[in-house]
Motif scaffolding. Structure first.
Motif, PDB file in Angstrom:
ATOM      1  N   MET A 122       0.846  -1.204   0.000  1.00 50.88           N
ATOM      2  CA  MET A 122       0.000   0.000   0.000  1.00 50.88           C
ATOM      3  C   MET A 122       0.877   1.247   0.000  1.00 50.88           C
ATOM      4  O   MET A 122       1.742   1.396   0.855  1.00 50.88           O
ATOM      5  N   ASP A 123       0.669   2.121  -0.954  1.00 51.27           N
ATOM      6  CA  ASP A 123       1.467   3.344  -1.062  1.00 51.27           C
ATOM      7  C   ASP A 123       0.627   4.538  -0.571  1.00 51.27           C
ATOM      8  O   ASP A 123      -0.169   5.117  -1.320  1.00 51.27           O
ATOM      9  N   SER A 124       0.846   4.903   0.705  1.00 51.96           N
ATOM     10  CA  SER A 124       0.043   5.964   1.323  1.00 51.96           C
ATOM     11  C   SER A 124       0.291   7.343   0.712  1.00 51.96           C
ATOM     12  O   SER A 124      -0.510   8.254   0.912  1.00 51.96           O
ATOM     13  N   THR A 125       1.367   7.491  -0.064  1.00 55.18           N
ATOM     14  CA  THR A 125       1.609   8.795  -0.685  1.00 55.18           C
ATOM     15  C   THR A 125       0.552   9.111  -1.749  1.00 55.18           C
ATOM     16  O   THR A 125       0.428  10.253  -2.175  1.00 55.18           O
ATOM     17  N   THR A 126      -0.198   8.084  -2.166  1.00 59.41           N
ATOM     18  CA  THR A 126      -1.306   8.321  -3.107  1.00 59.41           C
ATOM     19  C   THR A 126      -2.285   9.340  -2.530  1.00 59.41           C
ATOM     20  O   THR A 126      -2.900  10.118  -3.263  1.00 59.41           O
ATOM     21  N   LEU A 127      -2.417   9.334  -1.195  1.00 54.15           N
ATOM     22  CA  LEU A 127      -3.331  10.267  -0.504  1.00 54.15           C
ATOM     23  C   LEU A 127      -2.961  11.733  -0.761  1.00 54.15           C
ATOM     24  O   LEU A 127      -3.810  12.615  -0.661  1.00 54.15           O
ATOM     25  N   PHE A 128      -1.683  11.982  -1.085  1.00 55.36           N
ATOM     26  CA  PHE A 128      -1.233  13.372  -1.280  1.00 55.36           C
ATOM     27  C   PHE A 128      -1.839  14.011  -2.525  1.00 55.36           C
ATOM     28  O   PHE A 128      -1.751  15.224  -2.695  1.00 55.36           O
ATOM     29  N   ASP A 129      -2.410  13.197  -3.411  1.00 55.03           N
ATOM     30  CA  ASP A 129      -2.997  13.764  -4.629  1.00 55.03           C
ATOM     31  C   ASP A 129      -4.473  14.157  -4.453  1.00 55.03           C
ATOM     32  O   ASP A 129      -5.116  14.579  -5.407  1.00 55.03           O
ATOM     33  N   ILE A 130      -5.012  13.996  -3.244  1.00 57.50           N
ATOM     34  CA  ILE A 130      -6.361  14.517  -2.967  1.00 57.50           C
ATOM     35  C   ILE A 130      -6.239  16.035  -2.799  1.00 57.50           C
ATOM     36  O   ILE A 130      -5.294  16.518  -2.179  1.00 57.50           O
ATOM     37  N   SER A 131      -7.168  16.785  -3.393  1.00 58.52           N
ATOM     38  CA  SER A 131      -7.103  18.258  -3.370  1.00 58.52           C
ATOM     39  C   SER A 131      -7.956  18.851  -2.249  1.00 58.52           C
ATOM     40  O   SER A 131      -9.066  18.369  -1.988  1.00 58.52           O
ATOM     41  N   TYR A 132      -7.432  19.906  -1.629  1.00 58.23           N
ATOM     42  CA  TYR A 132      -8.126  20.590  -0.537  1.00 58.23           C
ATOM     43  C   TYR A 132      -7.892  22.091  -0.631  1.00 58.23           C
ATOM     44  O   TYR A 132      -6.879  22.524  -1.184  1.00 58.23           O
ATOM     45  N   GLY A 133      -8.759  22.859  -0.009  1.00 53.53           N
ATOM     46  CA  GLY A 133      -8.477  24.257   0.272  1.00 53.53           C
ATOM     47  C   GLY A 133      -7.927  24.383   1.685  1.00 53.53           C
ATOM     48  O   GLY A 133      -7.664  23.373   2.356  1.00 53.53           O
ATOM     49  N   VAL A 134      -7.729  25.614   2.124  1.00 50.65           N
ATOM     50  CA  VAL A 134      -7.278  25.869   3.509  1.00 50.65           C
ATOM     51  C   VAL A 134      -8.224  26.909   4.115  1.00 50.65           C
ATOM     52  O   VAL A 134      -8.480  27.956   3.518  1.00 50.65           O
ATOM     53  N   TYR A 135      -8.739  26.597   5.292  1.00 47.72           N
ATOM     54  CA  TYR A 135      -9.808  27.381   5.900  1.00 47.72           C
ATOM     55  C   TYR A 135      -9.535  27.629   7.380  1.00 47.72           C
ATOM     56  O   TYR A 135      -8.793  26.874   8.011  1.00 47.72           O
ATOM     57  N   VAL A 136     -10.198  28.665   7.936  1.00 42.98           N
ATOM     58  CA  VAL A 136     -10.273  28.781   9.387  1.00 42.98           C
ATOM     59  C   VAL A 136     -11.709  28.423   9.788  1.00 42.98           C
ATOM     60  O   VAL A 136     -12.658  29.082   9.362  1.00 42.98           O
ATOM     61  N   VAL A 137     -11.852  27.348  10.558  1.00 39.09           N
ATOM     62  CA  VAL A 137     -13.162  26.966  11.095  1.00 39.09           C
ATOM     63  C   VAL A 137     -13.247  27.535  12.506  1.00 39.09           C
ATOM     64  O   VAL A 137     -12.348  27.310  13.326  1.00 39.09           O
ATOM     65  N   SER A 138     -14.305  28.311  12.773  1.00 38.76           N
ATOM     66  CA  SER A 138     -14.427  29.000  14.064  1.00 38.76           C
ATOM     67  C   SER A 138     -15.742  28.671  14.757  1.00 38.76           C
ATOM     68  O   SER A 138     -16.728  28.317  14.112  1.00 38.76           O
TER      69      SER A 138
END
Lengths: 176, 176
Positions: free
Chosen positions: A1-17
């Motif tokens: 299992m190559d867990s680095t595959t997870l790094f290709d999932i895309s996200y933004g960056v937020y402040v949740v308050s």
């Protein structure tokens, strides 16, 4: 299992308050998505260790401030690597509150979303909070900060309580 | 409330696949995130109308194929705008199956993740499926396709069953 595959999932960056009475807290989160459109509902996934997690459970309200591409490291450091148990994160950060009293960040922020908690799901170390969108406002035009930019361009690190944290490889030396 | 604020949330573009016996189906999804790291768990949010939703409920298995930036429109059309009830989507698409028999796409794909269903949450029109990562493999180097590229550069549309679907504005003419 190559867990680095997870790094290709895309996200933004937020402040949740969120808040507890007149106390405010917020934290950096990348696990933020819209889950339905009718009505619009937003999902955030937070570590059970975090103070914002506790505040959302209590107030049933949370906001998401969508950070802009140019957000400086220092700002991310305050919300991503410090605990609201040790400092008032909002003290030196421009912010406002909604009609319901939920704080949101106004600097480095393209816009904010406010949600009333509708569903909760325990997924182990983290909790998934889903909320119905009750307020949304655009604050400025610009491009959102993505997790890819944060890591690759800004060489940012991932805090331990993030859903995407990767443990450093074990060495032979045991910790004492 | 300015719902266009929602457009600044960042997503990737994925094919989420599952099976029913020897029948395979997959669909385009943007609502895909990692929710915990210990153990790694992945969340996908799918419309209750979709066949893949039904297959995941039955097989308790799903895969996520992470699409590359260069993915052509035609490919997205097959997985995003057609129903597996009308055609075998995998018939003309390169794919493989895991040891557990879960299908995943191998063309236009940077890597795939396979998950065993651990939690489910009903959020109205959609269901949130959370699964423990049981397999992950990188298939090629490259940049992932993001929802922003799909919309802004490729001028792609959002299907009705997507969590991020925006209703066209109502006109005075009533539908008959």
């Amino acid at each position: 299992m190559d867990s680095t595959t997870l790094f290709d999932i895309s996200y933004g960056v937020y402040v949740v308050s969120s808040k507890k009475g007149k106390k405010y807290n917020g934290q950096i989160a990348n696990a933020v998505i819209q889950v339905t459109s009718d009505p619009p509902k937003i999902l955030v996934c937070l570590s059970k260790n975090n103070l914002t997690h506790k505040y959302i459970q209590q107030s049933k309200l949370f906001s998401v401030s969508i950070l802009e591409k140019e957000t400086p490291f220092k700002f991310i450091g305050i919300f991503g690597f410090r605990s609201g148990r040790d400092l008032d994160k909002f003290k030196e950060i421009s912010h406002k509150t909604t009609d319901r009293g939920t704080p949101y960040v106004t600097e480095n922020t393209l816009g904010y979303l406010e949600c009333e908690l509708t569903e909760t799901l325990d997924v182990g170390t983290h909790t998934i909070f889903v909320g119905k969108l009750v307020e949304a406002e655009k604050l400025k035009q610009g491009e959102p900060l993505t997790y890819a930019i944060y890591h690759e361009v800004k060489k940012g690190k991932t805090p331990k309580n993030a859903p995407t944290y990767v443990k450093p490889k074990k060495t032979e030396t045991k910790e004492k």
